[in-house]
Design a protein around this motif. Structure first.
Motif, mmCIF file in Angstrom:
data_model
loop_
_atom_site.group_PDB
_atom_site.id
_atom_site.type_symbol
_atom_site.label_atom_id
_atom_site.label_comp_id
_atom_site.label_asym_id
_atom_site.label_seq_id
_atom_site.Cartn_x
_atom_site.Cartn_y
_atom_site.Cartn_z
ATOM 1 N N VAL A 5 0.798 -1.170 -0.092
ATOM 2 C CA VAL A 5 -0.048 -0.045 0.046
ATOM 3 C C VAL A 5 0.833 1.188 0.102
ATOM 4 O O VAL A 5 1.692 1.396 0.925
ATOM 5 C CB VAL A 5 -0.816 0.147 1.332
ATOM 6 N N GLU A 6 0.666 2.029 -1.041
ATOM 7 C CA GLU A 6 1.347 3.350 -0.858
ATOM 8 C C GLU A 6 0.309 4.700 -0.599
ATOM 9 O O GLU A 6 -0.484 4.515 -0.491
ATOM 10 C CB GLU A 6 1.768 3.785 -2.502
ATOM 11 N N CYS A 22 5.344 3.455 1.493
ATOM 12 C CA CYS A 22 4.984 2.206 0.994
ATOM 13 C C CYS A 22 5.132 1.230 2.231
ATOM 14 O O CYS A 22 6.288 1.115 2.770
ATOM 15 C CB CYS A 22 5.747 1.760 -0.199
ATOM 16 N N ALA A 23 4.159 0.514 2.483
ATOM 17 C CA ALA A 23 4.200 -0.377 3.254
ATOM 18 C C ALA A 23 3.726 -2.058 2.621
ATOM 19 O O ALA A 23 2.664 -1.856 2.328
ATOM 20 C CB ALA A 23 3.432 -0.136 4.526
ATOM 21 N N ALA A 24 4.781 -2.985 2.992
ATOM 22 C CA ALA A 24 4.233 -4.319 2.730
ATOM 23 C C ALA A 24 3.779 -5.138 3.972
ATOM 24 O O ALA A 24 4.442 -4.811 4.982
ATOM 25 C CB ALA A 24 5.604 -4.883 1.894
ATOM 26 N N SER A 25 2.963 -5.810 3.597
ATOM 27 C CA SER A 25 2.384 -6.705 4.920
ATOM 28 C C SER A 25 1.820 -8.252 4.260
ATOM 29 O O SER A 25 1.461 -8.196 3.255
ATOM 30 C CB SER A 25 1.246 -6.126 5.847
ATOM 31 N N GLY A 26 1.677 -9.088 5.197
ATOM 32 C CA GLY A 26 1.197 -10.381 5.018
ATOM 33 C C GLY A 26 2.151 -11.323 5.108
ATOM 34 O O GLY A 26 3.071 -11.359 6.179
ATOM 35 N N SER A 27 2.282 -12.334 4.509
ATOM 36 C CA SER A 27 2.811 -13.782 4.793
ATOM 37 C C SER A 27 4.477 -13.491 4.276
ATOM 38 O O SER A 27 4.794 -14.059 3.073
ATOM 39 C CB SER A 27 2.358 -14.910 4.110
ATOM 40 N N THR A 77 8.890 -1.197 5.193
ATOM 41 C CA THR A 77 8.471 0.089 4.402
ATOM 42 C C THR A 77 9.648 0.396 3.756
ATOM 43 O O THR A 77 10.737 0.413 4.034
ATOM 44 C CB THR A 77 7.897 1.003 5.514
ATOM 45 N N VAL A 78 9.202 1.341 2.717
ATOM 46 C CA VAL A 78 10.027 2.220 2.100
ATOM 47 C C VAL A 78 9.531 3.533 1.593
ATOM 48 O O VAL A 78 8.361 3.717 1.498
ATOM 49 C CB VAL A 78 10.531 1.259 0.548
ATOM 50 N N MET A 79 10.290 4.383 1.648
ATOM 51 C CA MET A 79 9.905 5.877 1.489
ATOM 52 C C MET A 79 10.713 6.332 0.268
ATOM 53 O O MET A 79 11.963 5.826 0.037
ATOM 54 C CB MET A 79 10.332 6.654 2.598
ATOM 55 N N LEU A 80 10.262 7.392 -0.374
ATOM 56 C CA LEU A 80 10.597 8.122 -1.572
ATOM 57 C C LEU A 80 10.635 9.577 -1.327
ATOM 58 O O LEU A 80 9.486 10.230 -1.418
ATOM 59 C CB LEU A 80 10.289 7.771 -2.753
ATOM 60 N N GLN A 81 11.767 10.381 -0.753
ATOM 61 C CA GLN A 81 11.703 11.839 -0.752
ATOM 62 C C GLN A 81 11.891 12.428 -2.053
ATOM 63 O O GLN A 81 13.099 12.024 -2.796
ATOM 64 C CB GLN A 81 12.599 12.074 0.376
ATOM 65 N N GLN A 113 -1.230 -0.424 -5.282
ATOM 66 C CA GLN A 113 -2.365 0.320 -6.386
ATOM 67 C C GLN A 113 -1.804 1.535 -7.131
ATOM 68 O O GLN A 113 -2.429 1.968 -8.035
ATOM 69 C CB GLN A 113 -3.528 0.568 -5.746
ATOM 70 N N GLY A 114 -0.826 2.207 -6.579
ATOM 71 C CA GLY A 114 -0.196 3.479 -7.235
ATOM 72 C C GLY A 114 -0.817 4.574 -6.589
ATOM 73 O O GLY A 114 -2.006 4.440 -5.973
#
Length: 121
Positions: A5-6, A22-27, A77-81, A113-114
């Motif tokens: 999710v962004e 952006c955060a990634a979650s799940g297995s 998580t990943v960020m883009l400044q 999803q962008g």
């Protein structure tokens, strides 16, 4: 099994800044790389910046010196400044996460999803 999710897109004037998250979650057993891509109208999706778990960060030439990618490995998580934004940075920005699914040896490559970034002149 892995959701991405962004957040953080929006409208900004040329020369301004935005920060995407952006955060990634799940297995997730392990996360190999996280990165950002973008797609402008009528153009192919292109790499903006990618950050592997080990190794060098890869930036598109068009954003070097203006964009900075960072990761929090513990939180997936990943960020883009994005600084000094230009009208040509206008695009939908997508987060991508690549890793291994928990309990398996299967790799995953999941996309968000962008989020729309619009830079006005």
């Amino acid at each position: 099994q892995v959701q991405v999710v962004e957040s953080g897109g929006g409208l900004v004037q040329a020369g301004g800044s935005l920060r995407l998250s952006c955060a990634a979650s799940g297995s997730i057993f392990s996360m190999n790389a996280m990165g950002w891509y973008r797609q402008a109208p009528g153009k192919q999706r292109e790499l903006v910046a990618a950050m592997p778990s080990a190794g060098s960060i890869n930036y598109a030439d068009s954003v070097k010196g203006r964009f900075t990618i960072s990761r929090d490995n513990a939180k997936n998580t990943v960020m883009l400044q994005m600084n000094s934004l230009k009208p040509e940075d206008t695009a939908v920005y997508y987060c991508n996460a690549v890793g291994v699914v928990a309990g398996t040896f299967r790799q995953f490559s999941s996309w968000g999803q962008g989020t729309q970034v619009t830079v006005s002149s």
